[in-house]
Scaffold this motif. Structure first.
Motif, PDB file in Angstrom:
ATOM      1  N   ALA A  54       0.785  -1.379  -0.007  1.00  0.00           N
ATOM      2  CA  ALA A  54       0.034  -0.103   0.011  1.00  0.00           C
ATOM      3  C   ALA A  54       0.853   1.187   0.048  1.00  0.00           C
ATOM      4  O   ALA A  54       0.558   2.142  -0.560  1.00  0.00           O
ATOM      5  N   ARG A  55       2.009   1.264   0.847  1.00  0.00           N
ATOM      6  CA  ARG A  55       2.839   2.306   0.784  1.00  0.00           C
ATOM      7  C   ARG A  55       3.626   2.520  -0.665  1.00  0.00           C
ATOM      8  O   ARG A  55       3.873   3.584  -1.269  1.00  0.00           O
ATOM      9  N   ALA A  56       3.930   1.485  -1.287  1.00  0.00           N
ATOM     10  CA  ALA A  56       4.412   1.664  -2.633  1.00  0.00           C
ATOM     11  C   ALA A  56       3.423   2.249  -3.761  1.00  0.00           C
ATOM     12  O   ALA A  56       3.744   3.341  -4.270  1.00  0.00           O
ATOM     13  N   GLN A  57       2.155   1.836  -3.535  1.00  0.00           N
ATOM     14  CA  GLN A  57       1.231   2.580  -4.483  1.00  0.00           C
ATOM     15  C   GLN A  57       1.152   3.961  -3.953  1.00  0.00           C
ATOM     16  O   GLN A  57       0.965   5.042  -4.525  1.00  0.00           O
ATOM     17  N   GLY A  58       0.876   4.148  -2.566  1.00  0.00           N
ATOM     18  CA  GLY A  58       0.445   5.520  -1.949  1.00  0.00           C
ATOM     19  C   GLY A  58       1.521   6.388  -2.339  1.00  0.00           C
ATOM     20  O   GLY A  58       1.486   7.595  -2.298  1.00  0.00           O
ATOM     21  N   ASN A  59       2.843   6.117  -2.148  1.00  0.00           N
ATOM     22  CA  ASN A  59       4.137   6.813  -2.664  1.00  0.00           C
ATOM     23  C   ASN A  59       4.195   7.413  -3.813  1.00  0.00           C
ATOM     24  O   ASN A  59       4.265   8.636  -4.000  1.00  0.00           O
ATOM     25  N   VAL A  97      10.246   3.108 -10.029  1.00  0.00           N
ATOM     26  CA  VAL A  97      10.246   1.652 -10.158  1.00  0.00           C
ATOM     27  C   VAL A  97      11.236   0.986  -9.088  1.00  0.00           C
ATOM     28  O   VAL A  97      10.883  -0.072  -8.273  1.00  0.00           O
ATOM     29  N   ALA A  98      12.385   1.784  -8.958  1.00  0.00           N
ATOM     30  CA  ALA A  98      13.372   1.285  -8.003  1.00  0.00           C
ATOM     31  C   ALA A  98      12.820   1.319  -6.538  1.00  0.00           C
ATOM     32  O   ALA A  98      12.922   0.280  -5.676  1.00  0.00           O
ATOM     33  N   HIS A  99      12.433   2.302  -5.994  1.00  0.00           N
ATOM     34  CA  HIS A  99      11.722   2.761  -4.823  1.00  0.00           C
ATOM     35  C   HIS A  99      10.544   1.643  -4.482  1.00  0.00           C
ATOM     36  O   HIS A  99      10.336   0.897  -3.526  1.00  0.00           O
ATOM     37  N   ALA A 100       9.524   1.485  -5.501  1.00  0.00           N
ATOM     38  CA  ALA A 100       8.415   0.646  -5.439  1.00  0.00           C
ATOM     39  C   ALA A 100       8.904  -0.832  -5.586  1.00  0.00           C
ATOM     40  O   ALA A 100       8.569  -1.816  -4.408  1.00  0.00           O
ATOM     41  N   ALA A 101       9.991  -1.252  -6.115  1.00  0.00           N
ATOM     42  CA  ALA A 101      10.461  -2.643  -5.860  1.00  0.00           C
ATOM     43  C   ALA A 101      11.182  -3.134  -4.624  1.00  0.00           C
ATOM     44  O   ALA A 101      10.675  -4.109  -4.092  1.00  0.00           O
ATOM     45  N   GLN A 102      11.860  -2.149  -4.101  1.00  0.00           N
ATOM     46  CA  GLN A 102      12.558  -2.288  -2.892  1.00  0.00           C
ATOM     47  C   GLN A 102      11.415  -2.467  -1.644  1.00  0.00           C
ATOM     48  O   GLN A 102      11.358  -3.238  -0.680  1.00  0.00           O
ATOM     49  N   LYS A 115      16.242   4.003  -1.252  1.00  0.00           N
ATOM     50  CA  LYS A 115      16.969   5.170  -0.754  1.00  0.00           C
ATOM     51  C   LYS A 115      17.121   6.152  -2.090  1.00  0.00           C
ATOM     52  O   LYS A 115      16.776   7.106  -1.989  1.00  0.00           O
ATOM     53  N   TYR A 116      18.001   5.601  -3.110  1.00  0.00           N
ATOM     54  CA  TYR A 116      18.394   6.273  -4.229  1.00  0.00           C
ATOM     55  C   TYR A 116      16.999   6.564  -5.115  1.00  0.00           C
ATOM     56  O   TYR A 116      16.961   7.554  -5.777  1.00  0.00           O
ATOM     57  N   GLY A 117      16.243   5.870  -4.993  1.00  0.00           N
ATOM     58  CA  GLY A 117      14.776   6.113  -5.833  1.00  0.00           C
ATOM     59  C   GLY A 117      14.091   7.322  -5.313  1.00  0.00           C
ATOM     60  O   GLY A 117      13.656   8.344  -5.894  1.00  0.00           O
ATOM     61  N   PHE A 118      14.175   7.517  -3.646  1.00  0.00           N
ATOM     62  CA  PHE A 118      13.556   8.624  -3.213  1.00  0.00           C
ATOM     63  C   PHE A 118      14.523   9.850  -3.361  1.00  0.00           C
ATOM     64  O   PHE A 118      13.888  10.826  -3.805  1.00  0.00           O
ATOM     65  N   LEU A 119      16.051   9.679  -3.324  1.00  0.00           N
ATOM     66  CA  LEU A 119      16.619  11.010  -3.507  1.00  0.00           C
ATOM     67  C   LEU A 119      16.521  11.249  -4.878  1.00  0.00           C
ATOM     68  O   LEU A 119      16.680  12.600  -5.331  1.00  0.00           O
ATOM     69  N   THR A 120      16.434  10.460  -6.025  1.00  0.00           N
ATOM     70  CA  THR A 120      16.411  10.953  -7.304  1.00  0.00           C
ATOM     71  C   THR A 120      15.105  11.706  -7.729  1.00  0.00           C
ATOM     72  O   THR A 120      15.213  12.842  -8.214  1.00  0.00           O
ATOM     73  N   THR A 121      13.865  11.091  -7.047  1.00  0.00           N
ATOM     74  CA  THR A 121      12.447  11.627  -7.116  1.00  0.00           C
ATOM     75  C   THR A 121      12.767  13.131  -6.713  1.00  0.00           C
ATOM     76  O   THR A 121      12.401  13.910  -7.141  1.00  0.00           O
ATOM     77  N   ALA A 122      12.997  13.391  -5.199  1.00  0.00           N
ATOM     78  CA  ALA A 122      13.216  14.738  -4.652  1.00  0.00           C
ATOM     79  C   ALA A 122      14.092  15.527  -5.578  1.00  0.00           C
ATOM     80  O   ALA A 122      13.557  16.781  -5.682  1.00  0.00           O
ATOM     81  N   GLY A 123      15.357  15.062  -5.894  1.00  0.00           N
ATOM     82  CA  GLY A 123      16.096  15.970  -6.880  1.00  0.00           C
ATOM     83  C   GLY A 123      15.483  16.305  -8.121  1.00  0.00           C
ATOM     84  O   GLY A 123      15.471  17.526  -8.678  1.00  0.00           O
ATOM     85  N   LEU A 124      14.689  15.494  -8.518  1.00  0.00           N
ATOM     86  CA  LEU A 124      14.036  15.745 -10.076  1.00  0.00           C
ATOM     87  C   LEU A 124      12.960  16.826  -9.594  1.00  0.00           C
ATOM     88  O   LEU A 124      12.805  17.703 -10.436  1.00  0.00           O
TER      89      LEU A 124
END
Length: 142
Positions: A54-59, A97-102, A115-124
């Motif tokens: 649910a958090r993968a979808q919600g995120n 995809v990386a964030h949801a997969a992990q 971690k890098y999925g979130f950081l990339t998202t925030a950076g973008l």
């Protein structure tokens, strides 16, 4: 204004909106099937599998609208080249995809993916927001 809307085409935004909506649908179906097969139908019942899915979808639901708005504004205003738009779009898809997969498969996907999925998202998102401000201030009459 009506003429602008009639002639505005957003093919790059449409591409990434399509890809990301398929990812969102996939994540939503996983949550629904997990609830249907293992219950509960509402909430998480303390089941970590449901919480993670649910958090993968919600995120994705939290970040996707902001991304698409900023992305489409840059495409409309020609604030970035088509190649840069594709680079940003592809990076956002990879990050999500990386964030949801992990988050969905913590035992088989390395922890840094989240971690890098979130950081990339925030950076973008920061980059898109900043570039929209730059585009605005460089437009004559503003």
């Amino acid at each position: 204004m009506a003429a602008l809307l009639e002639t505005t085409s957003l093919p790059v935004t449409a591409l990434y909106a399509g890809i990301l909506s398929i990812l969102f649908a996939y994540l939503a179906v996983r949550v629904g099937l997990t609830r249907a097969n293992n219950g509960p139908m509402h909430g998480d019942g303390g089941k970590q599998d449901i919480v993670r899915k649910a958090r993968a979808q919600g995120n994705l639901a939290e970040y996707l609208p902001v991304f698409l708005i900023l992305f489409s504004l840059l495409e409309i205003n020609k604030g970035l080249s088509v190649y840069t738009l594709h680079l940003v779009g592809a990076l956002f898809v990879a990050a999500r995809v990386a964030h949801a997969a992990q988050l969905s498969f913590p035992d088989s996907v390395p922890q840094p993916c989240r971690k890098y999925g979130f950081l990339t998202t925030a950076g973008l998102l920061a980059f898109l927001g900043l570039w929209n401000l730059i585009s605005y201030t460089s437009t004559p009459g503003h």
